[in-house]
Design a protein around this motif. Sequence first.
Motif, PDB file in Angstrom:
ATOM      1  N   LEU A  42       0.811  -1.221   0.000  1.00 10.46           N
ATOM      2  CA  LEU A  42       0.000   0.000   0.000  1.00 10.46           C
ATOM      3  C   LEU A  42       0.842   1.268   0.000  1.00 10.46           C
ATOM      4  CD1 LEU A  42      -2.811  -1.001   2.535  1.00 10.46           C
ATOM      5  CD2 LEU A  42      -2.975  -0.877   0.041  1.00 10.46           C
ATOM      6  N   LYS A  73       1.638   4.501  -5.127  1.00  7.98           N
ATOM      7  CA  LYS A  73       0.486   5.089  -5.793  1.00  7.98           C
ATOM      8  C   LYS A  73      -0.100   4.104  -6.801  1.00  7.98           C
ATOM      9  CE  LYS A  73       0.843   9.148  -3.805  1.00  7.98           C
ATOM     10  NZ  LYS A  73      -0.204   9.657  -2.883  1.00  7.98           N
ATOM     11  N   GLN A 124      -6.236   3.355  -4.448  1.00 11.04           N
ATOM     12  CA  GLN A 124      -5.413   3.206  -3.243  1.00 11.04           C
ATOM     13  C   GLN A 124      -6.216   3.475  -1.976  1.00 11.04           C
ATOM     14  OE1 GLN A 124      -2.453   6.260  -2.494  1.00 11.04           O
ATOM     15  NE2 GLN A 124      -0.955   4.718  -1.864  1.00 11.04           N
TER      16      GLN A 124
END
Length: 278
Positions: free
Chosen positions: A80, A83, A87
């Motif tokens: 995570l 980008k 997201q």
Amino acid sequence: MPALIFSVVMTQIPFLTTIYFSTLQWNQLRPDEIAFNWFKNYAVVFTGPDFLPSLMSTVIITGSSVVLSLLLGLFFAILLDRKFVGQGLARTLMITPFLVMPAAAALIWKWSMLDVNVGMVNWALNTVGLPSVAWNTDLPIVTIIMLLTWQYTPFMMLILLAGLQSQSREVLEAASVDGAGPWRTFQWMTLPHLRQYIEIATLLGSIMLLQAFDPIAIMTKGTGGTKTLSYLLYERAFIGLDVGQAAAFGVVTVVVTIAVATFALRTLFKVFINGGER
């Protein structure tokens, strides 16, 4: 001062009351026979057959859940920390398990996920030709560890993700320019930077997992090596109705927890010593 007074009233006074109860012979089945027995309840704790197995079960369940959730949390935090489209939605979905009430999570896993007849896990096993598994009865300790890992991985992920996002991008770019590959950069730069976050996540996660009660009470009833100290206290107080013994177990549990936490803070978790200097 008001905050200190509030903390003392809410924590120390109940603990002192528990110590007082632990010196009593008090079974609610015989409410008229309350009397001092001094340290006999503590003798029952240390000479009885329940304390050490419960302590070992607590260590195994807590330790396994913390390690697994920490590793999975690190994995998802790395995924995570970049980008990509969606997201924000992905992060929201990832933290959802931590927001589910423990009792509700236990019921979901007991019936929807792990039931031997209609559980989704057994359906997936049958799809690939494997037999169904009675998780709650045949592998109770694995069941509890799976649930706790699922529930606390998002907590670990959030702390480690905060650590990853606090790392200087200029330093990472300089390492890339110097020819360091992704693995060397992670091993020699990212992991040392994350050490204090890992320590905090491990400490806070251990404190919360030590109190885990709902999954054990709902899914296994303390069978198969899942009778932790918290469930043992519940048995003594609300099933055995022995207030004195339950209080003695509680006092010993608190003392053991404080001793272990003090040792860990002074030896393992350097972030709490001299502001994290090493």
